[in-house]
Design a protein around this motif. Structure first.
Motif, PDB file in Angstrom:
ATOM      1  N   ALA A  14      16.829  -1.878   0.152  1.00 47.21           N
ATOM      2  CA  ALA A  14      17.394  -3.195   0.463  1.00 47.21           C
ATOM      3  C   ALA A  14      18.521  -3.104   1.477  1.00 47.21           C
ATOM      4  CB  ALA A  14      17.880  -3.894  -0.813  1.00 47.21           C
ATOM      5  N   PRO A  15      18.207  -2.659   2.699  1.00 47.04           N
ATOM      6  CA  PRO A  15      19.236  -2.494   3.716  1.00 47.04           C
ATOM      7  C   PRO A  15      19.818  -3.829   4.174  1.00 47.04           C
ATOM      8  CG  PRO A  15      17.077  -2.300   4.698  1.00 47.04           C
ATOM      9  CD  PRO A  15      16.874  -2.410   3.208  1.00 47.04           C
ATOM     10  N   THR A  16      21.057  -3.773   4.678  1.00 42.51           N
ATOM     11  CA  THR A  16      21.657  -4.951   5.273  1.00 42.51           C
ATOM     12  C   THR A  16      20.818  -5.325   6.484  1.00 42.51           C
ATOM     13  OG1 THR A  16      23.813  -4.194   4.568  1.00 42.51           O
ATOM     14  CG2 THR A  16      23.769  -5.869   6.282  1.00 42.51           C
ATOM     15  N   GLY A  17      20.634  -6.609   6.709  1.00 44.32           N
ATOM     16  CA  GLY A  17      19.809  -7.032   7.819  1.00 44.32           C
ATOM     17  C   GLY A  17      18.337  -7.032   7.483  1.00 44.32           C
ATOM     18  N   ALA A  18      18.016  -7.057   6.202  1.00 42.68           N
ATOM     19  CA  ALA A  18      16.621  -7.053   5.757  1.00 42.68           C
ATOM     20  C   ALA A  18      16.152  -8.475   5.483  1.00 42.68           C
ATOM     21  CB  ALA A  18      16.477  -6.217   4.497  1.00 42.68           C
ATOM     22  N   ALA A  19      14.862  -8.700   5.716  1.00 38.93           N
ATOM     23  CA  ALA A  19      14.261 -10.001   5.448  1.00 38.93           C
ATOM     24  C   ALA A  19      13.009  -9.816   4.601  1.00 38.93           C
ATOM     25  CB  ALA A  19      13.905 -10.701   6.757  1.00 38.93           C
ATOM     26  N   LEU A  20      12.814 -10.716   3.664  1.00 39.16           N
ATOM     27  CA  LEU A  20      11.625 -10.752   2.824  1.00 39.16           C
ATOM     28  C   LEU A  20      10.942 -12.089   3.108  1.00 39.16           C
ATOM     29  CD1 LEU A  20      10.150  -9.231   0.498  1.00 39.16           C
ATOM     30  CD2 LEU A  20      11.506 -10.613  -1.073  1.00 39.16           C
ATOM     31  N   ILE A  21       9.674 -12.047   3.470  1.00 41.50           N
ATOM     32  CA  ILE A  21       8.938 -13.268   3.785  1.00 41.50           C
ATOM     33  C   ILE A  21       8.160 -13.708   2.553  1.00 41.50           C
ATOM     34  CG2 ILE A  21       7.131 -14.283   5.223  1.00 41.50           C
ATOM     35  CD1 ILE A  21       7.934 -12.301   7.409  1.00 41.50           C
ATOM     36  N   TYR A  22       8.264 -14.986   2.229  1.00 40.27           N
ATOM     37  CA  TYR A  22       7.553 -15.559   1.082  1.00 40.27           C
ATOM     38  C   TYR A  22       6.595 -16.622   1.625  1.00 40.27           C
ATOM     39  CZ  TYR A  22       7.132 -17.371  -3.751  1.00 40.27           C
ATOM     40  OH  TYR A  22       6.679 -17.762  -4.983  1.00 40.27           O
ATOM     41  N   CYS A  23       5.331 -16.270   1.718  1.00 42.58           N
ATOM     42  CA  CYS A  23       4.305 -17.165   2.225  1.00 42.58           C
ATOM     43  C   CYS A  23       3.779 -18.027   1.071  1.00 42.58           C
ATOM     44  CB  CYS A  23       3.187 -16.327   2.847  1.00 42.58           C
ATOM     45  SG  CYS A  23       1.893 -17.300   3.618  1.00 42.58           S
ATOM     46  N   ASP A  24       3.734 -19.314   1.278  1.00 41.90           N
ATOM     47  CA  ASP A  24       3.312 -20.282   0.266  1.00 41.90           C
ATOM     48  C   ASP A  24       4.159 -20.148  -0.999  1.00 41.90           C
ATOM     49  OD1 ASP A  24       1.420 -21.094   2.072  1.00 41.90           O
ATOM     50  OD2 ASP A  24      -0.244 -20.095   1.086  1.00 41.90           O
ATOM     51  N   PRO A  25       5.443 -20.490  -0.874  1.00 43.39           N
ATOM     52  CA  PRO A  25       6.382 -20.328  -1.993  1.00 43.39           C
ATOM     53  C   PRO A  25       6.192 -21.391  -3.067  1.00 43.39           C
ATOM     54  CG  PRO A  25       7.476 -21.361  -0.141  1.00 43.39           C
ATOM     55  CD  PRO A  25       6.087 -21.029   0.319  1.00 43.39           C
ATOM     56  N   VAL A  26       5.225 -21.175  -3.924  1.00 46.20           N
ATOM     57  CA  VAL A  26       4.931 -22.124  -5.000  1.00 46.20           C
ATOM     58  C   VAL A  26       5.163 -21.456  -6.348  1.00 46.20           C
ATOM     59  CG1 VAL A  26       3.286 -23.424  -3.620  1.00 46.20           C
ATOM     60  CG2 VAL A  26       2.476 -21.518  -4.966  1.00 46.20           C
ATOM     61  N   GLY A  27       5.398 -22.277  -7.350  1.00 48.12           N
ATOM     62  CA  GLY A  27       5.581 -21.740  -8.692  1.00 48.12           C
ATOM     63  C   GLY A  27       7.041 -21.490  -9.021  1.00 48.12           C
ATOM     64  N   TYR A  28       7.262 -21.122 -10.252  1.00 49.91           N
ATOM     65  CA  TYR A  28       8.619 -20.931 -10.768  1.00 49.91           C
ATOM     66  C   TYR A  28       9.284 -19.665 -10.244  1.00 49.91           C
ATOM     67  CZ  TYR A  28       6.619 -17.399 -13.816  1.00 49.91           C
ATOM     68  OH  TYR A  28       5.988 -16.272 -14.284  1.00 49.91           O
ATOM     69  N   GLU A  29       8.508 -18.710  -9.717  1.00 48.88           N
ATOM     70  CA  GLU A  29       9.054 -17.421  -9.302  1.00 48.88           C
ATOM     71  C   GLU A  29      10.042 -17.530  -8.141  1.00 48.88           C
ATOM     72  OE1 GLU A  29       5.733 -18.079  -9.038  1.00 48.88           O
ATOM     73  OE2 GLU A  29       4.742 -16.836 -10.529  1.00 48.88           O
ATOM     74  N   GLY A  30       9.893 -18.572  -7.342  1.00 49.68           N
ATOM     75  CA  GLY A  30      10.731 -18.725  -6.154  1.00 49.68           C
ATOM     76  C   GLY A  30      12.218 -18.639  -6.429  1.00 49.68           C
ATOM     77  N   ARG A  31      12.645 -19.241  -7.526  1.00 49.28           N
ATOM     78  CA  ARG A  31      14.072 -19.206  -7.884  1.00 49.28           C
ATOM     79  C   ARG A  31      14.524 -17.771  -8.125  1.00 49.28           C
ATOM     80  NH1 ARG A  31      15.266 -21.185 -13.378  1.00 49.28           N
ATOM     81  NH2 ARG A  31      16.262 -19.253 -13.901  1.00 49.28           N
ATOM     82  N   TYR A  32      13.690 -16.993  -8.805  1.00 50.61           N
ATOM     83  CA  TYR A  32      14.048 -15.601  -9.102  1.00 50.61           C
ATOM     84  C   TYR A  32      14.079 -14.748  -7.835  1.00 50.61           C
ATOM     85  CZ  TYR A  32      13.142 -17.228 -13.798  1.00 50.61           C
ATOM     86  OH  TYR A  32      13.178 -17.954 -14.967  1.00 50.61           O
TER      87      TYR A  32
END
Length: 113
Positions: A14-32
């Motif tokens: 989890a380096p600084t300047g890291a990005a995680l892409i969430y395609c089709d962010p549906v469902g309850y998991e998004g908050r987590y």
């Protein structure tokens, strides 16, 4: 819904300047995912795949709501690198999440942006 996670080896640190892409962010998991990314200093980028965006938009009468969905769509095939350079400002993509079957091809494509 199906959830698929594709991670680059760098994601484990989890380096600084890291990005995680969430395609089709549906469902309850998004908050987590949002909370976990915030705690680790990772940018969570939410995008809609074209098929999922079409499904969301098909019954909408409000043009502004449809336009908002379209603005949140993933880049077209072949435009991933230019999108990443512009939208991520040099951040490394450390992983791609997918919240739907419809967006899996888009998520797989984005992992190489």
């Amino acid at each position: 819904p199906m959830l698929c996670l594709l991670l680059a080896p760098a994601a484990l640190a989890a380096p600084t300047g890291a990005a995680l892409i969430y395609c089709d962010p549906v469902g309850y998991e998004g908050r987590y995912f949002r909370e976990a990314c915030e705690a680790r200093g990772v940018l969570l980028v939410r995008l809609w795949s074209t098929p999922y965006a079409a499904m969301l938009s098909e019954d909408l009468e409000d043009a502004e709501e449809r336009a908002a969905i379209q603005r949140g769509c993933a880049p077209a095939a072949g435009e991933e690198a230019a999108w990443a350079e512009s939208a991520l400002s040099g951040m490394a993509i450390t992983g791609v999440l997918c919240g739907s079957d419809a967006g899996l091809a888009t998520a797989e494509r984005l992992q190489h942006a």
